[in-house]
Design an enzyme around this catalytic site. Sequence first.
Site, PDB file in Angstrom:
ATOM      1  N   CYS A   1      34.869 -21.179 -19.198  1.00 16.60           N
ATOM      2  CA  CYS A   1      33.929 -21.761 -20.158  1.00 16.60           C
ATOM      3  C   CYS A   1      32.484 -21.627 -19.676  1.00 16.60           C
ATOM      4  O   CYS A   1      31.898 -20.562 -19.749  1.00 16.60           O
ATOM      5  CB  CYS A   1      34.308 -23.201 -20.478  1.00 16.60           C
ATOM      6  SG  CYS A   1      33.560 -23.808 -22.015  1.00 16.60           S
TER       7      CYS A   1
ATOM      8  N   HIS B   1      39.957 -22.691 -21.827  1.00 14.94           N
ATOM      9  CA  HIS B   1      40.295 -23.544 -20.687  1.00 14.94           C
ATOM     10  C   HIS B   1      41.757 -23.346 -20.273  1.00 14.94           C
ATOM     11  O   HIS B   1      42.640 -24.124 -20.656  1.00 14.94           O
ATOM     12  CB  HIS B   1      40.051 -25.013 -21.032  1.00 14.94           C
ATOM     13  CG  HIS B   1      38.606 -25.380 -21.066  1.00 14.94           C
ATOM     14  ND1 HIS B   1      37.926 -25.887 -19.981  1.00 14.94           N
ATOM     15  CD2 HIS B   1      37.691 -25.279 -22.070  1.00 14.94           C
ATOM     16  CE1 HIS B   1      36.665 -26.106 -20.304  1.00 14.94           C
ATOM     17  NE2 HIS B   1      36.498 -25.744 -21.565  1.00 14.94           N
TER      18      HIS B   1
ATOM     19  N   GLU C   1      43.040 -23.972 -17.475  1.00 14.62           N
ATOM     20  CA  GLU C   1      43.473 -24.993 -16.511  1.00 14.62           C
ATOM     21  C   GLU C   1      44.216 -26.151 -17.178  1.00 14.62           C
ATOM     22  O   GLU C   1      44.968 -26.867 -16.518  1.00 14.62           O
ATOM     23  CB  GLU C   1      42.268 -25.526 -15.727  1.00 14.62           C
ATOM     24  CG  GLU C   1      41.402 -26.556 -16.430  1.00 14.62           C
ATOM     25  CD  GLU C   1      40.499 -25.992 -17.512  1.00 14.62           C
ATOM     26  OE1 GLU C   1      39.874 -26.795 -18.238  1.00 14.62           O
ATOM     27  OE2 GLU C   1      40.408 -24.759 -17.639  1.00 14.62           O
TER      28      GLU C   1
END
Length: 260
Positions: A114, A221, A223
Amino acid sequence: MLQSVSPLVGISTCIRPIEGQDWHAVQDKYIVAMAAGAHLAPVLLPAFGPDYAKSIISHLDGLFLTGSLSNVAPEIYGASQEIEGDFLDPKRDETAISLIKLAIQQDIPLFGVCRGLQELNVALGGTLCARLHTRPDKIDHRATANATKDMRYGKAHSVSLTGGSLLSVLVGEDTIEVNSLHEQGIDQLGANLEIEALAPDGVIEAVRVRDAGFAVAVQWHPEWHFWEDPPSQALFKAFGEAVQRRAYQRRRSAAQPLSV
Protein backbone atom coordinates in the site's frame (compact mmCIF):
# COMPACT_ATOMS: atom_id res chain seq x y z
CA MET A 1 6.88 -18.85 14.75
CA LEU A 2 10.55 -18.17 13.97
CA GLN A 3 13.30 -20.54 12.96
CA SER A 4 16.22 -20.93 15.36
CA VAL A 5 18.28 -18.49 13.31
CA SER A 6 16.24 -16.14 11.15
CA PRO A 7 17.44 -13.35 8.86
CA LEU A 8 16.62 -9.82 9.96
CA VAL A 9 13.92 -7.89 8.10
CA GLY A 10 13.56 -4.19 8.84
CA ILE A 11 9.96 -2.98 9.09
CA SER A 12 9.15 0.68 8.50
CA THR A 13 7.27 2.50 11.24
CA CYS A 14 5.13 5.64 11.43
CA ILE A 15 5.13 8.56 13.84
CA ARG A 16 1.84 8.45 15.74
CA PRO A 17 0.68 11.01 18.33
CA ILE A 18 -0.65 9.04 21.30
CA GLU A 19 -1.69 10.75 24.55
CA GLY A 20 0.30 13.86 23.67
CA GLN A 21 3.49 11.97 22.82
CA ASP A 22 5.03 10.84 19.53
CA TRP A 23 5.30 7.06 19.13
CA HIS A 24 7.13 5.02 16.48
CA ALA A 25 4.40 2.52 15.64
CA VAL A 26 3.40 -0.27 13.28
CA GLN A 27 0.37 -2.54 13.29
CA ASP A 28 0.77 -6.06 14.63
CA LYS A 29 -0.49 -7.66 11.38
CA TYR A 30 2.67 -6.61 9.51
CA ILE A 31 4.98 -8.01 12.16
CA VAL A 32 3.05 -11.30 12.26
CA ALA A 33 3.16 -11.60 8.46
CA MET A 34 6.94 -11.21 8.47
CA ALA A 35 7.45 -13.68 11.31
CA ALA A 36 4.87 -16.34 10.47
CA GLY A 37 4.40 -15.78 6.72
CA ALA A 38 7.95 -15.00 5.58
CA HIS A 39 9.70 -16.76 8.52
CA LEU A 40 11.96 -13.80 9.22
CA ALA A 41 13.03 -11.99 12.39
CA PRO A 42 11.27 -8.60 12.39
CA VAL A 43 13.15 -5.48 13.48
CA LEU A 44 11.16 -2.24 13.79
CA LEU A 45 12.89 0.72 12.19
CA PRO A 46 12.19 4.08 13.86
CA ALA A 47 11.48 7.02 11.56
CA PHE A 48 14.74 8.79 12.37
CA GLY A 49 15.52 10.07 8.87
CA PRO A 50 18.22 9.56 6.20
CA ASP A 51 21.25 9.38 8.51
CA TYR A 52 19.65 6.58 10.49
CA ALA A 53 18.73 4.79 7.26
CA LYS A 54 22.38 4.85 6.19
CA SER A 55 23.55 3.54 9.55
CA ILE A 56 21.09 0.63 9.76
CA ILE A 57 20.78 -0.64 6.19
CA SER A 58 23.94 -2.77 6.22
CA HIS A 59 22.62 -4.72 9.22
CA LEU A 60 19.45 -5.82 7.42
CA ASP A 61 18.81 -8.84 5.24
CA GLY A 62 15.50 -7.45 3.91
CA LEU A 63 13.24 -4.40 4.02
CA PHE A 64 9.45 -4.43 4.44
CA LEU A 65 7.50 -1.22 3.78
CA THR A 66 4.16 -1.23 5.55
CA GLY A 67 0.87 0.44 4.81
CA SER A 68 -0.27 3.44 6.82
CA LEU A 69 -3.13 5.86 7.41
CA SER A 70 -0.82 8.68 6.31
CA ASN A 71 -0.18 9.80 2.74
CA VAL A 72 3.14 10.60 1.07
CA ALA A 73 3.57 14.38 1.15
CA PRO A 74 2.70 15.88 -2.28
CA GLU A 75 5.72 18.20 -2.40
CA ILE A 76 8.05 15.19 -2.45
CA TYR A 77 6.82 14.17 -5.90
CA GLY A 78 6.36 17.70 -7.21
CA ALA A 79 2.67 18.35 -6.56
CA SER A 80 1.90 22.04 -6.07
CA GLN A 81 0.17 21.91 -2.70
CA GLU A 82 -1.09 19.73 0.11
CA ILE A 83 -4.66 18.50 -0.09
CA GLU A 84 -7.06 19.38 2.69
CA GLY A 85 -7.64 16.47 5.06
CA ASP A 86 -4.34 14.72 4.32
CA PHE A 87 -2.67 13.03 7.28
CA LEU A 88 1.06 13.39 6.63
CA ASP A 89 4.12 11.83 8.24
CA PRO A 90 7.24 13.65 7.00
CA LYS A 91 9.67 11.65 9.15
CA ARG A 92 8.34 8.41 7.71
CA ASP A 93 8.59 9.86 4.19
CA GLU A 94 12.25 10.79 4.43
CA THR A 95 13.23 7.62 6.31
CA ALA A 96 11.41 5.20 4.01
CA ILE A 97 12.55 6.86 0.79
CA SER A 98 16.16 6.80 1.99
CA LEU A 99 15.86 3.13 2.97
CA ILE A 100 14.38 2.26 -0.43
CA LYS A 101 17.19 3.91 -2.38
CA LEU A 102 19.85 2.24 -0.24
CA ALA A 103 18.18 -1.18 -0.44
CA ILE A 104 18.00 -1.00 -4.23
CA GLN A 105 21.63 0.15 -4.47
CA GLN A 106 22.74 -2.77 -2.30
CA ASP A 107 20.32 -5.30 -3.83
CA ILE A 108 18.65 -5.96 -0.48
CA PRO A 109 15.28 -7.72 -0.96
CA LEU A 110 12.40 -5.26 -0.62
CA PHE A 111 8.66 -5.77 -0.31
CA GLY A 112 6.15 -2.91 -0.06
CA VAL A 113 2.44 -2.85 0.79
CA CYS A 114 0.00 0.00 0.00
CA ARG A 115 1.87 3.11 1.16
CA GLY A 116 5.03 1.08 0.59
CA LEU A 117 4.21 0.83 -3.12
CA GLN A 118 3.62 4.58 -3.26
CA GLU A 119 6.92 5.26 -1.47
CA LEU A 120 8.79 3.00 -3.89
CA ASN A 121 7.29 4.80 -6.87
CA VAL A 122 8.13 8.24 -5.47
CA ALA A 123 11.66 7.16 -4.47
CA LEU A 124 12.28 6.27 -8.13
CA GLY A 125 10.97 9.58 -9.46
CA GLY A 126 7.32 8.68 -10.01
CA THR A 127 4.24 10.67 -9.00
CA LEU A 128 0.95 9.90 -7.26
CA CYS A 129 -2.69 10.71 -7.78
CA ALA A 130 -3.75 11.94 -4.34
CA ARG A 131 -7.51 11.33 -4.75
CA LEU A 132 -8.28 8.49 -7.14
CA HIS A 133 -11.98 8.57 -6.28
CA THR A 134 -12.33 12.10 -7.71
CA ARG A 135 -11.31 10.97 -11.18
CA PRO A 136 -14.27 9.97 -13.35
CA ASP A 137 -12.35 7.16 -15.05
CA LYS A 138 -11.46 5.44 -11.76
CA ILE A 139 -13.41 3.29 -9.33
CA ASP A 140 -13.47 4.16 -5.63
CA HIS A 141 -10.58 2.23 -4.12
CA ARG A 142 -11.33 3.30 -0.55
CA ALA A 143 -12.75 0.92 2.05
CA THR A 144 -16.38 1.26 3.10
CA ALA A 145 -16.70 3.79 5.91
CA ASN A 146 -17.72 2.51 9.37
CA ALA A 147 -17.44 -1.13 8.25
CA THR A 148 -15.99 -3.92 10.39
CA LYS A 149 -12.36 -4.85 9.83
CA ASP A 150 -13.33 -8.06 8.07
CA MET A 151 -15.55 -6.09 5.72
CA ARG A 152 -12.92 -3.40 5.13
CA TYR A 153 -10.31 -6.01 4.26
CA GLY A 154 -12.67 -8.19 2.22
CA LYS A 155 -12.07 -8.83 -1.47
CA ALA A 156 -13.01 -5.66 -3.37
CA HIS A 157 -12.00 -6.19 -6.99
CA SER A 158 -9.84 -8.26 -9.29
CA VAL A 159 -6.35 -7.43 -10.54
CA SER A 160 -4.90 -8.67 -13.81
CA LEU A 161 -1.33 -9.93 -13.50
CA THR A 162 1.02 -9.04 -16.34
CA GLY A 163 1.80 -12.07 -18.47
CA GLY A 164 5.17 -13.57 -17.53
CA SER A 165 5.50 -11.25 -14.52
CA LEU A 166 7.05 -12.35 -11.25
CA LEU A 167 3.66 -12.25 -9.52
CA SER A 168 1.96 -14.35 -12.17
CA VAL A 169 4.69 -16.97 -11.85
CA LEU A 170 4.51 -16.93 -8.04
CA VAL A 171 0.74 -17.30 -7.75
CA GLY A 172 0.20 -19.35 -10.91
CA GLU A 173 -2.77 -17.22 -11.99
CA ASP A 174 -3.58 -14.48 -14.49
CA THR A 175 -6.14 -12.79 -12.24
CA ILE A 176 -6.58 -12.64 -8.48
CA GLU A 177 -9.06 -10.97 -6.11
CA VAL A 178 -7.69 -8.37 -3.69
CA ASN A 179 -8.82 -5.99 -0.99
CA SER A 180 -8.71 -2.22 -1.51
CA LEU A 181 -8.20 0.43 1.19
CA HIS A 182 -6.43 3.34 -0.47
CA GLU A 183 -7.22 6.73 -1.93
CA GLN A 184 -3.79 7.50 -3.37
CA GLY A 185 -2.30 5.58 -6.26
CA ILE A 186 0.44 5.68 -8.85
CA ASP A 187 0.04 8.35 -11.51
CA GLN A 188 3.35 8.54 -13.37
CA LEU A 189 5.40 5.34 -13.04
CA GLY A 190 8.86 5.70 -11.51
CA ALA A 191 12.06 4.97 -13.40
CA ASN A 192 13.12 1.34 -13.73
CA LEU A 193 9.76 0.01 -12.51
CA GLU A 194 7.83 -2.72 -14.31
CA ILE A 195 4.05 -3.02 -13.96
CA GLU A 196 3.13 -6.36 -12.42
CA ALA A 197 -0.64 -5.93 -12.00
CA LEU A 198 -3.51 -3.60 -12.95
CA ALA A 199 -6.97 -2.98 -11.50
CA PRO A 200 -9.98 -3.05 -13.88
CA ASP A 201 -9.85 0.76 -14.13
CA GLY A 202 -6.15 0.77 -15.05
CA VAL A 203 -4.78 1.73 -11.63
CA ILE A 204 -1.35 0.17 -11.14
CA GLU A 205 -1.70 -2.42 -8.39
CA ALA A 206 1.79 -3.96 -8.29
CA VAL A 207 5.29 -3.09 -9.49
CA ARG A 208 8.73 -4.63 -9.59
CA VAL A 209 12.13 -2.96 -9.82
CA ARG A 210 13.71 -4.02 -13.08
CA ASP A 211 16.92 -6.09 -12.76
CA ALA A 212 16.65 -6.31 -8.96
CA GLY A 213 16.90 -9.63 -7.13
CA PHE A 214 13.58 -9.09 -5.32
CA ALA A 215 12.05 -5.61 -5.11
CA VAL A 216 8.28 -5.82 -5.34
CA ALA A 217 5.37 -3.74 -4.04
CA VAL A 218 1.60 -4.19 -4.14
CA GLN A 219 -1.22 -1.71 -3.57
CA TRP A 220 -3.44 -4.14 -1.67
CA HIS A 221 -2.93 -5.67 1.79
CA PRO A 222 -1.73 -9.29 1.53
CA GLU A 223 -0.82 -9.31 5.24
CA TRP A 224 -4.50 -9.43 6.25
CA HIS A 225 -5.30 -13.05 7.14
CA PHE A 226 -2.53 -14.14 4.77
CA TRP A 227 -2.82 -17.72 6.01
CA GLU A 228 -6.26 -17.95 4.35
CA ASP A 229 -5.17 -16.60 0.96
CA PRO A 230 -2.83 -18.66 -1.28
CA PRO A 231 -1.60 -15.67 -3.38
CA SER A 232 -0.66 -13.82 -0.18
CA GLN A 233 1.11 -16.90 1.17
CA ALA A 234 3.06 -17.15 -2.09
CA LEU A 235 4.16 -13.52 -1.88
CA PHE A 236 5.43 -13.76 1.68
CA LYS A 237 7.08 -17.11 1.04
CA ALA A 238 8.95 -15.71 -2.00
CA PHE A 239 10.07 -12.63 -0.09
CA GLY A 240 11.22 -14.75 2.83
CA GLU A 241 13.23 -17.00 0.53
CA ALA A 242 14.86 -13.98 -1.16
CA VAL A 243 15.86 -12.61 2.24
CA GLN A 244 17.17 -16.03 3.31
CA ARG A 245 19.37 -16.13 0.19
CA ARG A 246 20.66 -12.61 0.84
CA ALA A 247 21.46 -13.46 4.47
CA TYR A 248 23.29 -16.65 3.48
CA GLN A 249 25.39 -14.85 0.86
CA ARG A 250 26.20 -11.97 3.22
CA ARG A 251 27.28 -14.23 6.06
CA ARG A 252 29.25 -16.47 3.73
CA SER A 253 31.13 -13.43 2.42
CA ALA A 254 31.81 -12.23 5.96
CA ALA A 255 33.27 -15.63 6.84
CA GLN A 256 35.72 -15.67 3.92
CA PRO A 257 39.36 -15.31 5.05
CA LEU A 258 41.12 -12.14 3.92
CA SER A 259 43.66 -12.69 1.16
CA VAL A 260 47.22 -11.67 1.97
